[in-house]
Design a protein around this motif. Sequence first.
Motif, PDB file in Angstrom:
ATOM      1  N   SER A  53       0.845  -1.195   0.000  1.00  0.00           N
ATOM      2  CA  SER A  53       0.000   0.000   0.000  1.00  0.00           C
ATOM      3  C   SER A  53       0.880   1.245   0.000  1.00  0.00           C
ATOM      4  N   PRO A  54       0.519   2.311  -0.703  1.00  0.00           N
ATOM      5  CA  PRO A  54      -0.777   2.567  -1.369  1.00  0.00           C
ATOM      6  C   PRO A  54      -0.778   2.296  -2.866  1.00  0.00           C
ATOM      7  N   VAL A  55       0.194   1.512  -3.367  1.00  0.00           N
ATOM      8  CA  VAL A  55       0.277   1.307  -4.816  1.00  0.00           C
ATOM      9  C   VAL A  55      -0.994   0.682  -5.389  1.00  0.00           C
ATOM     10  N   PRO A  56      -1.559  -0.389  -4.780  1.00  0.00           N
ATOM     11  CA  PRO A  56      -2.798  -0.947  -5.344  1.00  0.00           C
ATOM     12  C   PRO A  56      -3.949   0.058  -5.346  1.00  0.00           C
ATOM     13  N   GLN A  57      -4.039   0.887  -4.299  1.00  0.00           N
ATOM     14  CA  GLN A  57      -5.106   1.881  -4.234  1.00  0.00           C
ATOM     15  C   GLN A  57      -4.953   2.923  -5.337  1.00  0.00           C
ATOM     16  N   ILE A  58      -3.715   3.321  -5.593  1.00  0.00           N
ATOM     17  CA  ILE A  58      -3.470   4.289  -6.665  1.00  0.00           C
ATOM     18  C   ILE A  58      -3.841   3.681  -8.009  1.00  0.00           C
ATOM     19  N   ALA A  59      -3.513   2.405  -8.199  1.00  0.00           N
ATOM     20  CA  ALA A  59      -3.857   1.726  -9.450  1.00  0.00           C
ATOM     21  C   ALA A  59      -5.372   1.661  -9.634  1.00  0.00           C
ATOM     22  N   THR A  60      -6.088   1.414  -8.541  1.00  0.00           N
ATOM     23  CA  THR A  60      -7.549   1.365  -8.620  1.00  0.00           C
ATOM     24  C   THR A  60      -8.121   2.702  -9.066  1.00  0.00           C
TER      25      THR A  60
ATOM     26  N   ASP B 157     -10.168   3.741 -12.609  1.00  0.00           N
ATOM     27  CA  ASP B 157     -11.579   4.035 -12.365  1.00  0.00           C
ATOM     28  C   ASP B 157     -12.336   4.554 -13.593  1.00  0.00           C
ATOM     29  N   PRO B 158     -11.723   5.353 -14.475  1.00  0.00           N
ATOM     30  CA  PRO B 158     -12.485   5.775 -15.667  1.00  0.00           C
ATOM     31  C   PRO B 158     -13.018   4.594 -16.476  1.00  0.00           C
ATOM     32  N   LEU B 159     -12.260   3.499 -16.549  1.00  0.00           N
ATOM     33  CA  LEU B 159     -12.727   2.321 -17.261  1.00  0.00           C
ATOM     34  C   LEU B 159     -13.890   1.673 -16.521  1.00  0.00           C
ATOM     35  N   CYS B 160     -13.767   1.564 -15.189  1.00  0.00           N
ATOM     36  CA  CYS B 160     -14.845   0.996 -14.386  1.00  0.00           C
ATOM     37  C   CYS B 160     -16.116   1.831 -14.527  1.00  0.00           C
ATOM     38  N   LEU B 161     -15.971   3.136 -14.447  1.00  0.00           N
ATOM     39  CA  LEU B 161     -17.125   4.028 -14.562  1.00  0.00           C
ATOM     40  C   LEU B 161     -17.785   3.899 -15.924  1.00  0.00           C
TER      41      LEU B 161
END
Length: 392
Positions: free
Chosen positions: A119-126, A130-134
Motif C-alpha cells: 500500500s498505497p500502490v494498489p489503491q493508486i492503481a484502482t 476508475d475511468p474504465l470501471c465508470l
Amino acid sequence: MHIALLAPLPPEKNGIADYAGHLKSALEQQGVTISTPLLGVGNDVDKALERVAQWDWQGIDLVHAEIGGGRLAEFNALRELRRRFPGLPITATVHDPERLVWRRAQLPWPLSMASGMPSPVPQIATVLADPLCLHEERQLARSLTRLITLTQSGGHALRKRMGLREEQMAVVPHGNLLIPPAPLPPLEPLRLLYFGFIYRGKGIEDLLDALTLTFAQQPALRSTIRLTLAGGSEPEMAFGPSGGYIGQLRQRITQAGLEGNIDWQLDLPAADIAKVIQAHHVMVLPYRESSKLKLLGTQRGTSGALSWAVACGRGAITSDARSFAEEVAGGNGVIFAQGNVAALAAEISHLCATPELAQRWSEHASLIGSQRVWPHTAERFLKVFAAACTEH
C-alpha cells in the motif's frame, strides 16, 4: 410472472443477502415464480458467467438483480445477459448509488501488476483504472430497463452520475418485517443501541468517544445511559476483512472506562433481533463516508439497520452520511454531522434531558414501518416489473 433473481442470498452474511431473501419471499407470496441462477456462486465472477451460459433462460419474463457492496458476480452476469438478450427486461436495485459496484474484478494491464505491491500502490492503481470501471457501469446502467433505489436522494445521485433517463428510475423504500409493537422500556436508564455488521467505517469509535465526552461533561449521566453494540461480528466484506476489530473496540472501551456502560449482543440470531431492538429506546448509527470511496464518488445508499428500527418502532440518531437524512426526515430521528463527536454527544445529552423525544420518534417510526412492510414493498416492485415488461 417468472423472474430470475440475481442476488446473494442467505446464508451469505451481508446486508444485501438479507434484503434479497426477504424480497424473494415476499414476491413468492404474491404468486411470483422466482428462479435463482446464481445461487451458491458467491461473488465469483467466472462461476457467475458460467451459470449464465448454462442456464435455460426460456420462459423468464424478467431478470432482477440486487447490486451493491462490490458484488461483481451479479454485475458481470448482467453485462453478459444484456449482451446475449438485448430485448430482455432487466431491472436492478442499486444499493450503493451513485455507482453500481465501484470497482472492477480485475485491473487492466499494466495496472494489474500493482495488485501484489505494498500500500498505497494498489489503491493508486484502482483510482487510475476508475475511468474504465465508470464507463462499464454507465454502459450497463443505461442498458437496463429500470434502476431502483431505496431513497429519492440515492436515485438522483445515480441518475446524474450514470447519465440515465428519468423514465428508467424508480424508488422503492427499504422493506421491513411486520413486527408486533412493543412499548418503550422505562426511561431510566436510557438504552442506546448500535445495530448492524460490526466493522471499520461504521463510526463506532465516534460513538464511544461521544459517550466518553458526555460523561466528562455531565458525570451524573454515567449512571443513566447504557449502550449495546449488537450485530454480526464476521461479515463477508467486499472492501476488506474486519480482522481483530472487535478486540480493538473492547480495548478502546476499557481505556475509556466505559465497561460499566456497554453491553454486547454479537451474532444475534434472526429470531432475537426485534426483541433486542425493542429493549432499547433509540438506535444510533454514526456511519462515516469511506475516505477511499470519496476518491471515486459519493455513496448515497441507506441502511438495513434503519429499516429494522422503523419496523420495531424505534427512532434513530444518525450521522448525515449516505441518505440517512432522508430516512429520518419523517420525524423518526435526528442527524448530526458525520465524524463530529461533540455534535453526537450533544444529541445524546439532549435526549437525556428530553426523553419524551424517544416516544415521539417511536410513534413516527411505527407509522413508517407499517407503510413499508414487505407485502406492500413487493406490490411496489411488481408495479415496476410490470412497467418494465410492458416497455420491452
